[in-house]
Design an enzyme around this catalytic site. Sequence first.
Site, mmCIF file in Angstrom:
data_model
loop_
_atom_site.group_PDB
_atom_site.id
_atom_site.type_symbol
_atom_site.label_atom_id
_atom_site.label_comp_id
_atom_site.label_asym_id
_atom_site.label_seq_id
_atom_site.Cartn_x
_atom_site.Cartn_y
_atom_site.Cartn_z
ATOM 1 N N LYS A 155 0.857 -1.186 0.000
ATOM 2 C CA LYS A 155 0.000 0.000 0.000
ATOM 3 C C LYS A 155 0.896 1.240 0.000
ATOM 4 O O LYS A 155 1.928 1.270 0.689
ATOM 5 C CB LYS A 155 -0.900 -0.010 1.236
ATOM 6 C CG LYS A 155 -1.939 1.117 1.265
ATOM 7 C CD LYS A 155 -2.873 0.995 2.475
ATOM 8 C CE LYS A 155 -3.928 2.100 2.477
ATOM 9 N NZ LYS A 155 -4.825 2.016 3.652
ATOM 10 N N SER A 184 -9.840 2.290 2.673
ATOM 11 C CA SER A 184 -8.876 2.965 1.841
ATOM 12 C C SER A 184 -7.882 2.053 1.134
ATOM 13 O O SER A 184 -7.240 2.475 0.172
ATOM 14 C CB SER A 184 -8.101 3.975 2.690
ATOM 15 O OG SER A 184 -7.277 3.299 3.633
ATOM 16 N N SER A 202 -10.321 0.046 6.885
ATOM 17 C CA SER A 202 -9.650 0.188 5.587
ATOM 18 C C SER A 202 -8.987 -1.061 5.035
ATOM 19 O O SER A 202 -8.574 -1.070 3.880
ATOM 20 C CB SER A 202 -8.617 1.312 5.654
ATOM 21 O OG SER A 202 -9.255 2.567 5.539
#
Lengths: 489, 490, 101
Positions: A76, A151, A175
């Site tokens: 990420k 997210s 997330s």
Amino acid sequence: MFESSLQQLGSALRARQISSVELTQLYLDRIAKLNPELNAYITVSPETSLAQARAADARLAAGNADALTGIPIAQKDIFCAKGWLTTCGSKMLHDFVSPYDAHVIARFNDAGAVNLGKTNMDEFAMGSSNETSHYGPVKNPWDQARVPGGSSGGSASAIAARLCAAATGTDTGGSIRQPAALCGISGLKPTYGVVSRYGMIAFASSLDQAGPMARSAEDLALLLNAMAGFDERDSTSLQRDKEDYARDLAKPLNGLRIGLPKEFFAEGLSGDVAHAVEAAIAEYRKLGATVVEISLPNSKLSVPVYYVLAPAEASSNLSRFDGVRYGYRAPDYTDLADMYEKSRAQGFGAEVKRRIMIGTYVLSHGYYDAYYLQAQKIRRLIAQDFTEAFRQCDVIMGPTAPSTAFKLGEKGDDPVQMYLSDIYTIAVNLAGLPGMSIPCGFGAANNGNPGMPVGLQIIGNYFDEARMLNAAHQYQLATDWHSRAPNGI
Amino acid sequence: MTWEIVIGLEVHAQLSTSSKIFCGASTAFGAEPNTQADAVSIALPGVLPVLNKGAVERAIKFGLAVGAHIAPRSVFARKNYFYPDLPKGYQISQFDLPVVGNGQLVIHVPASGKTEAYEKVVRLTRAHLEEDAGKSLHEDFHGMTGIDLNRAGTPLLEIVSEPDMRSADEAVAYAKTLHTLVQWIGICDGNMQEGSFRCDVNVSVRRPGAALGTRREIKNLNSFKFMQQAIDYEVQWQIDTLVNGGAIHQATVLFNPDTGETRAMRSKEEAHDYRYFPDPDLLPLDISEEWKEQIRATLPELPQAKQARYENELGLSIYDANILTASREMAGFFETALAASSPDKGRAGGVEAKLCANWIMGEVNAQLNRDGLDMTQCPISAQQLGGMLQRIADNTISNSGAKEVFRTMWADGGEADAIIEAKGLKQVSDSGTIEALVDEIIAANADKVAEYRSGKDKLFGFFVGLAMKASKGKANPAQLNEVLKRKLTG
Amino acid sequence: MFLANADVRKVARLARLAMGETEIETARSQLSGIFALIAEMQAVDTRGIEPMSHAQDVSQRLREDAVTETNQRELFQSLAPKYKGAPQVEAGLYLVPQVIE
């Protein structure tokens, strides 16, 4: 090869049936082909990845390979990785090449894993649909008109589309779990403090926790083994004995007590999700588990509490982005104040600015007690609800998200609707507990649209990740939802 | 009508750790700009603070030295504001729960034109740990400001007093006492030029008995002289303003040493709203009784205790005791010299102590001043001085002989006994020798003896002169006097 | 909970976010909606409840006082933002528009 588990990939690499360079190249080719559509990655750097793969091959050849040596893993873009563009989904960091490695990145490097690229995400992890990324929205591979969740939507989408073997995510209010649910993959948010936050760009420090995302619980266990561990550079990192998160995978589930919070099955939950989750619970009964209804009476307050605490911490955490030492600086300004205000106004997107405003407001003079302090007190009530609940059960289960993946743009104008996507996940972060999501079926198909994946949320007591992984793995042995792949991908 | 001056101080003492409060970057002074600004100091995304044990130890040490409450649990908070020398956009400090609370400091306010010297107790509200900011350099960057973050993250102990001081003299005495104390207990190097000890002074005036007036804060005073000047100016300004019908507005002011004036800072005084909240990156700081006691055991005898001991046990005056405890080096020098001057006694006192004190405050200090040295650079060790004092005390040398020994020691080194031997400075103290010498003089000056005995007392000096000459100046003067007096009287 | 444009303007200023009048109006309306959601927690009786700042009840770990970092100025300052094409560093210092004291 793209359907292999991490265990199988590791064995193949160690048996020299495939080299890390070959495997990495396979994924890079697939990314080159599919990423322009899906937008799951912000940065791919084939030379860097292949150099790591070559080093992994040398290590494999030397016979001192680890479980993850040579396996391509996507990171990420919230994790600082030395030499990699690290944007956190923001224009603010559009040219930020990190000069250092996050602890999580260093752990994967030490294990010999290959960094396959940096995945797209909501800007500074603020979002539940991946639409707040400065680098464009990510598409859900099951239906590209729909969001992957957020997210960590880039990681979830990449895994579902087989654009990586596994990935990392971070979870402040859901997330990891919510995009895992929406993309039909597995994701785990560990107990707060189990994975170091060092080098993970902060959103809300007291809630942020990194975790693994993959197709199966078995893979998650292997990844968590690499990620977890004490780090002296993070004051909130817990000093605990090293554990093997895969140790209990094979245990039968006889006698497992599952708590179902009645609040998670009430108004607001869409019928198809409820149906899939109930079917999953039925499967657990078949596997020998018992089910008890529990109550988390304060959980309904978790959204308001979260939207005080997380923005408050974020407003302060994001003050360092001022255009002085790194990051975006406005091209024109008249004086210092103007430079700050323009750089920040232009460098941050709408959702980030909104949260900075909320956070600034709730901390400001005259409002602190009514908002921040009150929220911190209710946070304790929410945590106490869980303590109470775990007297009656070993794990808590319920839906991860109130609905399956919604359409891009569907909730764009209404932040409150978007915030409610995390209604079942946020309480877990407030309490600091571990939580995970695994695929448990599909929602209703309609108007020619395919049914979208549904996630089952499993919440454990503090440090009970091994038990949660065991529960998830046994379910995945009995079902095949986790190995389904989107059509045409 | 008179005015009462009300002063409180906030002192930032830089703690003498080798690394910063929340990271492993060096705190050394004077490095090239930003070479000690590591990832944490420049607030890179993703970096985190970890608290320096050395900083906490020093804070505890201070708290114990001022008899304060050491919080078993204290909390770090973020103070949010934007400024280019504050890279995170917040300063990590302590707000609701500081590490040190409720202490006190006894100050000696020296005599001034108006008042006698006196003692006063100043209450300390609190002392808390926080990080320093970087430095802004305003010169030479074509209209830009240069930012050096080497100092960012240096540990500070902010020591806050109650508004207990009633004059500039008291404020300066308080600041000096605190300055001595932090160096004494080894938590701060006290270097004011380098900014290791900075004072913010809150000043207000009121009619006696009235409620507190509005205060103005004089920022960043880094010398006691400036502090005195700044307060004097500020007080007069406030009184003039009020007398002329004006009002005082709360403000932060700077002192300009060139003009001797204070002026409000130009930066927009927008309502500060620091939005304090507990730092989620740092956990509560717990201090156990055990740790506290371990640290207490490392505390040296404090200046105030030493002063009392010098007065009560050694019979020194308050004045002497104060000067000898101006620094730990000074007190150490005194005590070592005193012990060396009377090696046979368990603990020297009385005459030896006064002699030792006089020499240190007199000859030693004067010579240090002449040579521009401080106590730590003194070319004569306390042992050496003590050796010489021993020879004064046991009558081996006279005072004038001692001065000769001292001069030689200062210039060339060496032990007292060796110098006395080499220079032949030993007094004649042998009573037989002195008696014989006196007998000879009496015999050779019968007429003068007769005159003396008939009442011409002034001739005594004549006999002393003769005897000294005969002894080549080495006769012990006291002894010689005694023998002469006895024999002349007959 | 209704916010006025003046509140939004004040908060934007505190947070150093430049905002035009239309943005302020949009923000006011959205923030008002969010604060209506947040207002749900005001009714809860929290007397006697200890605020919870951290997920775990543990105390701060301390670091030994030792210098562990070396000079990385060149690397770090290679990240410095540019203004009109020029990196805003000079003589090892970060450059900002003049600060007035």
